[in-house]
Design an enzyme around this catalytic site. Structure first.
Site, mmCIF file in Angstrom:
data_model
loop_
_atom_site.group_PDB
_atom_site.id
_atom_site.type_symbol
_atom_site.label_atom_id
_atom_site.label_comp_id
_atom_site.label_asym_id
_atom_site.label_seq_id
_atom_site.Cartn_x
_atom_site.Cartn_y
_atom_site.Cartn_z
ATOM 1 C CG HIS A 1 6.078 -10.077 -6.332
ATOM 2 N ND1 HIS A 1 6.074 -9.933 -7.508
ATOM 3 C CD2 HIS A 1 5.636 -8.872 -6.033
ATOM 4 C CE1 HIS A 1 5.722 -8.970 -8.220
ATOM 5 N NE2 HIS A 1 5.513 -7.968 -7.103
ATOM 6 C CB SER B 1 6.220 -6.679 -12.656
ATOM 7 O OG SER B 1 6.141 -7.436 -11.501
ATOM 8 C CE LYS C 1 2.506 -0.501 -11.346
ATOM 9 N NZ LYS C 1 2.994 -1.778 -10.431
ATOM 10 N NE ARG D 1 10.498 -2.488 -5.458
ATOM 11 C CZ ARG D 1 9.764 -2.200 -6.517
ATOM 12 N NH1 ARG D 1 10.402 -2.621 -7.531
ATOM 13 N NH2 ARG D 1 9.002 -0.967 -6.752
#
Ligand code: COA
Length: 159
Positions: free
Chosen positions: A18, A129, A42, A91
């Site tokens: 990030h 993360s 999430k 990504r």
């Protein structure tokens, strides 16, 4: 007119991936709001306020960077700070597919806001993360994946 962008994400917690996107987005805009959001898919380790504080600790010296917390739609958060741009990092091909559908939905919700995509630095593109939290939970060393304050916060959280 100021070029204002928001960079929305869960940031649970912020990683060096990030940080790389933020550093590369900064020259493109006059103001960049890091928008700490919740995804309905999430569950989170850090609260919205904890995630915000971890970000502030890293960017308090960078005037162009602001932080905000958003419990609603990203396009509404953008409108609330006059941002005409959303920044997102990509990504992998899987990210690209996901981003495409979010882009279509965000455009349908507010066609005045454009999403700008930056490809993740390949050396950081396998960080997530979730993986960082898993390594921390198992007492592994996360110092090459996250800023120092995050490594410390993970240690404290995981006990
Ligand atoms: N390098 C390394 N890792 C990166 C990265 C980069 N450049 N960019 C993202 N990641 C990782 C993150 O760590 C995260 O990992 P995780 O899944 O293990 O937590 C993952 O990639 C994606 O996270 P993030 O970019 O934070 O997005 P998200 O999918 O968690 O959140 C929101 C997406 C919050 C932006 C989206 O759900 C949203 O806009 N919500 C608000 C409600 C709304 O408007 N909904 C409609 C949207 S169409």
């Amino acid at each position: 007119m100021k070029r204002i962008a928001i960079y929305p994400g869960s940031f649970d917690p912020i990683t060096l991936g990030h940080v790389d996107i933020i550093s590369r987005a900064l020259p493109l805009f006059d103001e960049l709001y890091i928008c700490i959001s919740n995804s309905s898919k999430k569950t989170y380790l850090f609260s919205l306020e904890e995630r915000k504080q971890l970000l502030i600790d890293n960017f308090s010296d960078t005037k162009k960077v602001k932080t905000m917390v958003n419990a609603g739609l990203t396009v509404d958060a953008a409108r609330s700070v006059d941002a005409k741009f959303i920044v997102r990092g990509i990504r992998t091909n899987m990210d690209a597919e996901y981003e495409k559908s979010m882009d279509v939905m965000n455009k349908a919700l507010n066609n005045d806001i454009e999403t700008i995509f930056l490809f993740a630095n390949p050396t950081l593109s396998s960080i997530s993360s979730s993986l960082v939290k898993e390594v921390a939970l198992l007492k592994g060393d996360v110092s090459s994946f996250v800023p120092k304050n995050v490594a410390q916060a993970l240690k404290t959280k995981m006990g």
